[in-house]
Enzyme design. Structure first.
Site, PDB file in Angstrom:
ATOM      1  CB  SER A  67     -19.040   9.311 -13.212  1.00  0.00           C
ATOM      2  OG  SER A  67     -18.885   8.603 -14.388  1.00  0.00           O
ATOM      3  CG  ASP A 283     -20.396   8.293 -17.959  1.00  0.00           C
ATOM      4  OD1 ASP A 283     -20.426   9.256 -18.738  1.00  0.00           O
ATOM      5  OD2 ASP A 283     -19.503   8.151 -17.103  1.00  0.00           O
ATOM      6  CG  ASP A 287     -16.343  10.682 -18.194  1.00  0.00           C
ATOM      7  OD1 ASP A 287     -17.280   9.878 -18.016  1.00  0.00           O
ATOM      8  OD2 ASP A 287     -15.465  10.916 -17.338  1.00  0.00           O
ATOM      9  CG  ASN A 379     -14.691   1.968 -18.634  1.00  0.00           C
ATOM     10  OD1 ASN A 379     -14.356   2.791 -19.478  1.00  0.00           O
ATOM     11  ND2 ASN A 379     -14.168   1.953 -17.425  1.00  0.00           N
ATOM     12  NE  ARG A 502      -6.852  -3.109 -11.357  1.00  0.00           N
ATOM     13  CZ  ARG A 502      -7.950  -2.381 -11.159  1.00  0.00           C
ATOM     14  NH1 ARG A 502      -9.149  -2.858 -11.453  1.00  0.00           N
ATOM     15  NH2 ARG A 502      -7.862  -1.179 -10.643  1.00  0.00           N
ATOM     16  CB  SER A 504     -11.689  -2.175  -7.049  1.00  0.00           C
ATOM     17  OG  SER A 504     -12.254  -0.883  -7.219  1.00  0.00           O
ATOM     18  N   GLY A 505      -9.554   0.211  -7.472  1.00  0.00           N
ATOM     19  CA  GLY A 505      -9.127   1.510  -6.952  1.00  0.00           C
ATOM     20  C   GLY A 505     -10.314   2.369  -6.550  1.00  0.00           C
ATOM     21  CB  THR A 506     -13.451   3.085  -7.873  1.00  0.00           C
ATOM     22  OG1 THR A 506     -13.876   1.867  -8.476  1.00  0.00           O
ATOM     23  CG2 THR A 506     -12.561   3.843  -8.838  1.00  0.00           C
ATOM     24  NE  ARG A 511     -13.144  -3.154 -10.504  1.00  0.00           N
ATOM     25  CZ  ARG A 511     -14.315  -2.754  -9.999  1.00  0.00           C
ATOM     26  NH1 ARG A 511     -15.304  -3.627  -9.878  1.00  0.00           N
ATOM     27  NH2 ARG A 511     -14.492  -1.520  -9.599  1.00  0.00           N
TER      28      ARG A 511
HETATM   29  C1  LIG Z   1     -12.847  -2.846 -14.463  1.00  0.00           C
HETATM   30  C2  LIG Z   1     -13.250  -1.429 -14.542  1.00  0.00           C
HETATM   31  O1  LIG Z   1     -14.117  -1.068 -15.347  1.00  0.00           O
HETATM   32  N1  LIG Z   1     -12.634  -0.569 -13.718  1.00  0.00           N
HETATM   33  C3  LIG Z   1     -12.970   0.854 -13.680  1.00  0.00           C
HETATM   34  C4  LIG Z   1     -13.023   1.330 -12.244  1.00  0.00           C
HETATM   35  O2  LIG Z   1     -11.751   1.147 -11.653  1.00  0.00           O
HETATM   36  P1  LIG Z   1     -11.411   0.057 -10.539  1.00  0.00           P
HETATM   37  O3  LIG Z   1     -10.027   0.438 -10.073  1.00  0.00           O
HETATM   38  O4  LIG Z   1     -11.446  -1.261 -11.231  1.00  0.00           O
HETATM   39  O5  LIG Z   1     -12.462   0.140  -9.480  1.00  0.00           O
HETATM   40  O6  LIG Z   1     -13.325   2.721 -12.227  1.00  0.00           O
HETATM   41  C5  LIG Z   1     -12.335   3.538 -12.858  1.00  0.00           C
HETATM   42  C6  LIG Z   1     -12.744   4.990 -12.684  1.00  0.00           C
HETATM   43  O7  LIG Z   1     -13.965   5.262 -13.270  1.00  0.00           O
HETATM   44  C7  LIG Z   1     -12.209   3.149 -14.332  1.00  0.00           C
HETATM   45  O8  LIG Z   1     -11.169   3.894 -14.898  1.00  0.00           O
HETATM   46  C8  LIG Z   1     -11.913   1.645 -14.439  1.00  0.00           C
HETATM   47  O9  LIG Z   1     -11.931   1.238 -15.772  1.00  0.00           O
HETATM   48 MG   LIG Z   2     -18.064   9.324 -16.246  1.00  0.00          MG
END
Ligand SMILES: CC(=O)N[C@H]1[C@@H](OP(=O)(O)O)O[C@H](CO)[C@@H](O)[C@@H]1O
Ligand SMILES: [Mg+2]
Length: 549
Positions: A67, A283, A287, A379, A502, A504-506, A511
């Site tokens: 992505s 991006d 998507d 986003n 919260r 981040s999941g990634t 954040r």
């Molecule tokens: C604040 C923010 O933009 N968080 C993003 C980011 O997630 P986080 O869990 O915040 O890392 O990546 C995700 C996957 O691409 C997207 O769904 C989400 O909107």
């Molecule tokens: Mg993407």
């Protein structure tokens, strides 16, 4: 029937797992530096085949992309038969398989999965796969093909294409020849479906001024170029950042994520976009979509996912009303806590709005509860879902006036125009263009639907982000205990203040988001909360960011 262990073993040995790397199937599938992903691709292919067998031979999708991440990263995610993201209950199997250290461990893990999930191995397995333009893509796809071969699945290579097209293909393949047929299962089928609907929707409108697309130097570039051919001048497109072979160019100072995070025009577009002109950014896998325009003083204005949701939801509500279907159709919007408070206010005054956890799958599932569910992350990732009964109703409903009939026809065409499997930057772009044409809006008018509250997003590196637990769609912290009360005390001191924290999941960060009625105050609130989180949760005092308060 048993697993073809010998063939799996022989090929798995060619794709050993690197030592000391731990993989995780997260919100966006597996995603990391491309050089360590070879074994993951092989194993994901085998898992996709098992999932296909479990679902009676339905085709499963595999998308190789990272992505908006830097060019040296890559990743892979699975797509379920209706074109949605992989069922969450299978994410742990993906993670377990990817972390099996040896070929033997991998095979035992496969056997465990087959047994626990009671998979009938005599069923056929079908997998369709695609990749974005990353230089590492071709070799990762070769590893994926080895996995498909190892388990004896049927593979279909969809080539270099966007994530949403792969999702479209999965649904089209699985619904082929049925009453729910989603379209021809080819890229051409996708282009025809979207552009035919677009042309009908704008048939009585003037051709708009050309739209500039920042393609992030990614796969959106060749796909947008083909889209332009199918549009045939009904929407003039100017493609920028379309250099897919220039090393290091992908997502570099351009693209939807750059625009959203820096809230700036990509420097490469300076002087290319004229005052009053609108443009948009995709991006790296097309998507996500961000719009923007320059006002007459050449000031940059960003129109993000929240603005897209506001524009589109209000338009659909109007059409439903005009068609006379408002008694039978509930239109709703789904957002996350990151949605700008002003957008939530604007939308709540017009239709039901729900807030859910971050991550597209949560938004998608919540949107399925409405007849027409609009969801967008700030986003720029989002789409509109028409429920199956709603689609039937659109076919059978008898309008009683010409106005009702026109509105109904528009709703039917929107149902065709919108990629309902997943957020799709190009489909969303056509949708935005339709609404702008119908409302005769320029960027300025669209932007003035509501005024964004100033906001600030900050990353905080803490000792262990797993200690952060939230509730109420991530707007309240329940752990660490007591931290939420302290945040609330700060928030109270700011006019229009809102802030939440919260994990981040990634990324390995926490954040912090803050809003207030004045920009300086939003920044101050964010940095105060960030400082609090840092100090209370094991941030290293020696490297405390100087802006934290
Ligand atoms: C604040 C923010 O933009 N968080 C993003 C980011 O997630 P986080 O869990 O915040 O890392 O990546 C995700 C996957 O691409 C997207 O769904 C989400 O909107
Ligand atoms: Mg993407």
């Amino acid at each position: 029937m048993a697993l073809p262990v010998e063939s799996i073993r022989a090929l798995a040995d060619l794709h050993p797992k690197p030592a000391h790397v731990r993989f995780q199937y997260g919100t966006a599938g597996f995603r990391t530096i491309a050089s360590v992903l070879d074994s993951v691709l092989f194993r994901v292919a085998v898992l996709a085949a098992l999932r296909s067998k479990k679902l009676d031979g339905k085709t499963i999708g595999v998308m190789v992309t990272a992505s908006h991440n830097p060019e040296e990263d890559n990743g892979v995610k699975l797509v379920d038969p209706r074109g949605e993201m992989l069922d969450t209950s299978w994410e742990i199997h993906a993670t377990a398989l990817s972390n099996a250290q040896t070929t033997d461990d991998f095979i035992s893990e496969l056997e465990r999965i087959v047994q626990t999930l009671n998979i009938d191995l005599s069923k056929p397995a079908r997998v369709v796969y695609a990749r974005d333009t990353r230089p590492s893509g071709a070799s990762l796809v070769a590893s994926l093909e080895d996995g498909i071969k190892a388990i004896g699945a049927e593979g279909r290579n969809a080539g270099v294409t966007t994530t949403p097209i792969l999702h479209y293909l999965v649904r089209a393949i699985n619904t082929k020849g049925t009453k729910e047929s989603y379209g021809e299962d080819s890229e051409e089928g996708y282009f025809l479906k979207l552009t035919n609907a677009y042309k009908k929707l704008v048939s009585t409108r003037e051709t708009p001024e050309p739209l500039t697309i920042d393609c992030a130097n990614g796969v959106g570039a060749p796909i947008a170029a083909r889209l332009a051919e199918y549009l045939g001048g009904t929407l003039p497109l100017v493609l920028e950042n379309a250099s897919i072979t220039t090393p290091g160019a992908l997502n570099n100072a351009c693209g939807a994520d750059y625009v959203k995070t820096s809230q700036k025009l990509p420097p490469s577009l300076a002087g290319r976009l004229q005052p009053g002109q609108r443009g948009c950014s995709l991006d790296g896998d097309a998507d996500r979509l961000m719009y923007f325009y320059l006002d007459e003083r050449s000031q940059f204005h960003m129109l993000d996912g929240d603005k897209i949701a506001a524009l589109v939801a209000a338009f659909i509500v109007e059409l439903v009303k005009t068609s006379g279907l408002d008694g039978q159709m509930k239109v709703g919007v789904v957002q996350t806590a990151y949605a700008n408070g002003a957008s939530t206010k604007y939308l709540s005054e017009r239709l039901p709005v729900r807030c859910v956890q971050t991550g597209v799958k949560h938004l998608h599932h919540a949107a399925e509860h409405y007849n027409i569910g609009v969801y967008f992350e700030a986003n720029g990732h989002g789409t509109v879902l028409f429920s199956p009964p709603t689609q039937d109703l659109l076919q059978t409903y008898q309008p009683s006036t010409p106005a009702q009939s026109t509105a109904l026809e528009h709703l039917r065409n929107l149902n065709q125009l919108i990629n309902q499997t997943v957020g799709d930057a190009l489909s969303d772009m056509l949708l935005v263009e339709v609404v702008l044409a119908h409302k005769a809006y320029s960027g300025t008018e669209w932007d003035s639907l509501y005024v964004d509250l100033p906001n600030r997003l900050v990353k905080v590196v803490v000792a262990d982000r797993n200690q952060f637990k939230t509730e109420d769609a991530e707007r309240q912290l329940v752990s660490p205990v007591g931290l939420q009360q302290k945040i609330n005390e700060f928030v109270r001191r700011y006019d229009g203040g809102r802030s939440f924290v919260r994990p981040s999941g990634t990324e390995d960060v926490v954040r912090v988001y803050a809003e207030a009625s004045i920009k300086a105050q939003a920044d101050e609130l964010a940095f105060r909360v960030a400082g609090l989180v840092y100090d209370e949760c094991g941030g290293n005092p020696a490297t405390r960011p100087k802006e934290f308060m």
